[in-house]
Design an enzyme around this catalytic site. Structure first.
Site, PDB file in Angstrom:
ATOM      1  CE  LYS A   1      -2.187  -1.079   3.835  1.00 17.62           C
ATOM      2  NZ  LYS A   1      -1.600  -2.357   4.276  1.00 17.62           N
TER       3      LYS A   1
ATOM      4  NE  ARG B   1      -4.256  -1.340   9.579  1.00 17.27           N
ATOM      5  CZ  ARG B   1      -3.257  -0.790   8.880  1.00 17.27           C
ATOM      6  NH1 ARG B   1      -3.377   0.391   8.362  1.00 17.27           N
ATOM      7  NH2 ARG B   1      -2.137  -1.459   8.679  1.00 17.27           N
TER       8      ARG B   1
ATOM      9  NE  ARG C   1       7.972  -1.992   6.189  1.00 13.55           N
ATOM     10  CZ  ARG C   1       6.683  -1.708   6.095  1.00 13.55           C
ATOM     11  NH1 ARG C   1       6.228  -0.983   5.086  1.00 13.55           N
ATOM     12  NH2 ARG C   1       5.829  -2.137   6.994  1.00 13.55           N
TER      13      ARG C   1
ATOM     14  NE  ARG D   1       6.617   0.344  10.015  1.00 18.60           N
ATOM     15  CZ  ARG D   1       5.548   0.227   9.256  1.00 18.60           C
ATOM     16  NH1 ARG D   1       5.516   0.826   8.069  1.00 18.60           N
ATOM     17  NH2 ARG D   1       4.510  -0.476   9.668  1.00 18.60           N
TER      18      ARG D   1
ATOM     19  NE  ARG E   1       2.488  -4.726  11.165  1.00 16.62           N
ATOM     20  CZ  ARG E   1       3.578  -4.421  10.459  1.00 16.62           C
ATOM     21  NH1 ARG E   1       4.763  -4.839  10.862  1.00 16.62           N
ATOM     22  NH2 ARG E   1       3.476  -3.719   9.364  1.00 16.62           N
TER      23      ARG E   1
HETATM   24  P1  B4P Z   1       4.179  -1.897   2.067  1.00 12.22           P
HETATM   25  O1  B4P Z   1       3.419  -3.103   1.663  1.00 12.22           O
HETATM   26  O2  B4P Z   1       4.170  -0.741   1.169  1.00 12.22           O
HETATM   27  O3  B4P Z   1       3.640  -1.580   3.523  1.00 12.22           O
HETATM   28  P2  B4P Z   1       2.149  -1.245   3.936  1.00 12.22           P
HETATM   29  O4  B4P Z   1       1.169  -2.260   3.441  1.00 12.22           O
HETATM   30  O5  B4P Z   1       1.876   0.180   3.558  1.00 12.22           O
HETATM   31  O6  B4P Z   1       2.347  -1.279   5.462  1.00 12.22           O
HETATM   32  P3  B4P Z   1       1.702  -1.583   6.840  1.00 12.22           P
HETATM   33  O7  B4P Z   1       0.330  -2.156   6.759  1.00 12.22           O
HETATM   34  O8  B4P Z   1       2.753  -2.336   7.548  1.00 12.22           O
HETATM   35  O9  B4P Z   1       1.684  -0.206   7.578  1.00 12.22           O
HETATM   36  P4  B4P Z   1       0.753   0.892   8.164  1.00 12.22           P
HETATM   37  O10 B4P Z   1       1.680   2.031   8.246  1.00 12.22           O
HETATM   38  O11 B4P Z   1      -0.524   1.092   7.428  1.00 12.22           O
HETATM   39  O12 B4P Z   1       5.657  -2.319   2.271  1.00 12.22           O
HETATM   40  C1  B4P Z   1       6.082  -3.550   2.816  1.00 12.22           C
HETATM   41  C2  B4P Z   1       7.400  -3.957   2.239  1.00 12.22           C
HETATM   42  O13 B4P Z   1       7.139  -4.654   1.021  1.00 12.22           O
HETATM   43  C3  B4P Z   1       8.352  -2.816   1.867  1.00 12.22           C
HETATM   44  O14 B4P Z   1       9.649  -3.153   2.286  1.00 12.22           O
HETATM   45  C4  B4P Z   1       8.285  -2.747   0.346  1.00 12.22           C
HETATM   46  O15 B4P Z   1       9.510  -2.331  -0.224  1.00 12.22           O
HETATM   47  C5  B4P Z   1       8.004  -4.200  -0.009  1.00 12.22           C
HETATM   48  N1  B4P Z   1       7.274  -4.328  -1.278  1.00 12.22           N
HETATM   49  C6  B4P Z   1       6.239  -3.554  -1.698  1.00 12.22           C
HETATM   50  N2  B4P Z   1       5.814  -3.976  -2.909  1.00 12.22           N
HETATM   51  C7  B4P Z   1       6.607  -5.041  -3.259  1.00 12.22           C
HETATM   52  C8  B4P Z   1       6.666  -5.905  -4.404  1.00 12.22           C
HETATM   53  N3  B4P Z   1       5.843  -5.769  -5.450  1.00 12.22           N
HETATM   54  N4  B4P Z   1       7.574  -6.904  -4.410  1.00 12.22           N
HETATM   55  C9  B4P Z   1       8.435  -7.050  -3.367  1.00 12.22           C
HETATM   56  N5  B4P Z   1       8.441  -6.270  -2.263  1.00 12.22           N
HETATM   57  C10 B4P Z   1       7.537  -5.269  -2.212  1.00 12.22           C
HETATM   58  O16 B4P Z   1       0.343   0.376   9.635  1.00 12.22           O
HETATM   59  C11 B4P Z   1       1.236   0.199  10.710  1.00 12.22           C
HETATM   60  C12 B4P Z   1       0.477   0.093  12.047  1.00 12.22           C
HETATM   61  O17 B4P Z   1      -0.186   1.345  12.354  1.00 12.22           O
HETATM   62  C13 B4P Z   1      -0.657  -0.932  12.141  1.00 12.22           C
HETATM   63  O18 B4P Z   1      -0.196  -2.226  12.458  1.00 12.22           O
HETATM   64  C14 B4P Z   1      -1.555  -0.326  13.267  1.00 12.22           C
HETATM   65  O19 B4P Z   1      -1.030  -0.613  14.556  1.00 12.22           O
HETATM   66  C15 B4P Z   1      -1.433   1.166  13.040  1.00 12.22           C
HETATM   67  N6  B4P Z   1      -2.515   1.708  12.190  1.00 12.22           N
HETATM   68  C16 B4P Z   1      -2.348   2.283  10.954  1.00 12.22           C
HETATM   69  N7  B4P Z   1      -3.540   2.657  10.447  1.00 12.22           N
HETATM   70  C17 B4P Z   1      -4.484   2.311  11.365  1.00 12.22           C
HETATM   71  C18 B4P Z   1      -5.919   2.404  11.394  1.00 12.22           C
HETATM   72  N8  B4P Z   1      -6.600   2.925  10.381  1.00 12.22           N
HETATM   73  N9  B4P Z   1      -6.580   1.929  12.488  1.00 12.22           N
HETATM   74  C19 B4P Z   1      -5.905   1.412  13.527  1.00 12.22           C
HETATM   75  N10 B4P Z   1      -4.562   1.277  13.549  1.00 12.22           N
HETATM   76  C20 B4P Z   1      -3.840   1.720  12.492  1.00 12.22           C
END
Ligand code: B4P
Length: 191
Positions: free
Chosen positions: A14, A89, A128, A134, A146
């Site tokens: 995302k 979420r 990552r 992180r 998670r």
């Molecule tokens: P991404 O996949 O981009 O990470 P994300 O889904 O955005 O992250 P996440 O769900 O962890 O985080 P969030 O900040 O929302 O990247 C992951 C890795 O994959 C990276 O290293 C990237 O380089 C790699 N990658 C991406 N695409 C790739 C591909 N095609 N091939 C290979 N590798 C690839 O949430 C963090 C925390 O915040 C939650 O656990 C929760 O505690 C809190 N939170 C956030 N929003 C909330 C909400 N609305 N309600 C309640 N809690 C919330």
């Protein structure tokens, strides 16, 4: 105004795809994860509360993140559209978002849902964690929590928007550019 939700489990890409989408389409990016990490960096009371939950792989309370989104929407009255990343979420967050957008005479245009296998999610997040600093990425048990939180509370958000015929599934494995091309096709066909 065209608003979209980029949806998927933790590690589904995302954040990665959001960066490319805002560069191409000029959406206003609203990532609740980024906003929360910013609060933690600034040492606010909200950040302190969020950190202990995030470090355990749990969701932050709905009222907190809904308040953050309400503020962000009010602060950006003149944008062409919002890209919601990591929000909503829970079903309560989805109801609140729909109501907030309705107040502004707009709505969600599409939910693009990235599909990635569990083993690939774990691999990406641990990888990552080697460089991101992180704390929620370094421990496999926290990553597991998670993913469980996602299955227990977040997956249902897709059902909420399926009833409104707004969900499109997009393959989330492959190169970043291939996935971006799939997402862009979906947006271009709606704008
Ligand atoms: P991404 O996949 O981009 O990470 P994300 O889904 O955005 O992250 P996440 O769900 O962890 O985080 P969030 O900040 O929302 O990247 C992951 C890795 O994959 C990276 O290293 C990237 O380089 C790699 N990658 C991406 N695409 C790739 C591909 N095609 N091939 C290979 N590798 C690839 O949430 C963090 C925390 O915040 C939650 O656990 C929760 O505690 C809190 N939170 C956030 N929003 C909330 C909400 N609305 N309600 C309640 N809690 C919330």
């Amino acid at each position: 105004m065209f608003n979209l939700i980029l949806f998927g489990p933790p590690g589904s890409g995302k954040g990665t795809q959001s960066e490319k989408l805002i560069a191409r389409y000029g959406f206003k990016h609203l990532s609740t994860g980024d906003i929360l990490r910013n609060e933690i960096r600034n040492g606010t009371a909200l950040g302190l509360e969020a950190k202990s939950l995030m470090d355990q792989g749990q969701l932050v309370p709905d009222a907190v993140v809904i308040g953050m989104i309400r503020t962000a929407l009010d602060q950006n009255p003149d944008v062409n559209g919002f890209l919601f990343d990591g929000f909503p979420r829970t079903n309560a967050q989805a109801d609140a978002l729909d109501a907030l957008l309705a107040e502004k005479h707009t709505a969600i245009g599409v939910v693009l849902a990235l599909q990635v296998s569990k083993s690939e999610l774990i691999k990406r997040l641990l990888n990552r964690g080697l460089t991101s600093g992180r704390s929620d990425d370094v421990n496999e048990a926290v990553i597991g929590s998670r993913i469980e939180e996602y299955e227990r509370k977040t997956a249902a958000v897709a059902d909420h928007y399926k009833k409104l015929n707004k969900v499109v599934y997009v393959p989330g494995e492959g190169s970043v550019d291939e996935i971006f091309a799939h997402l862009s096709d979906q947006i271009d066909s709606r704008q």
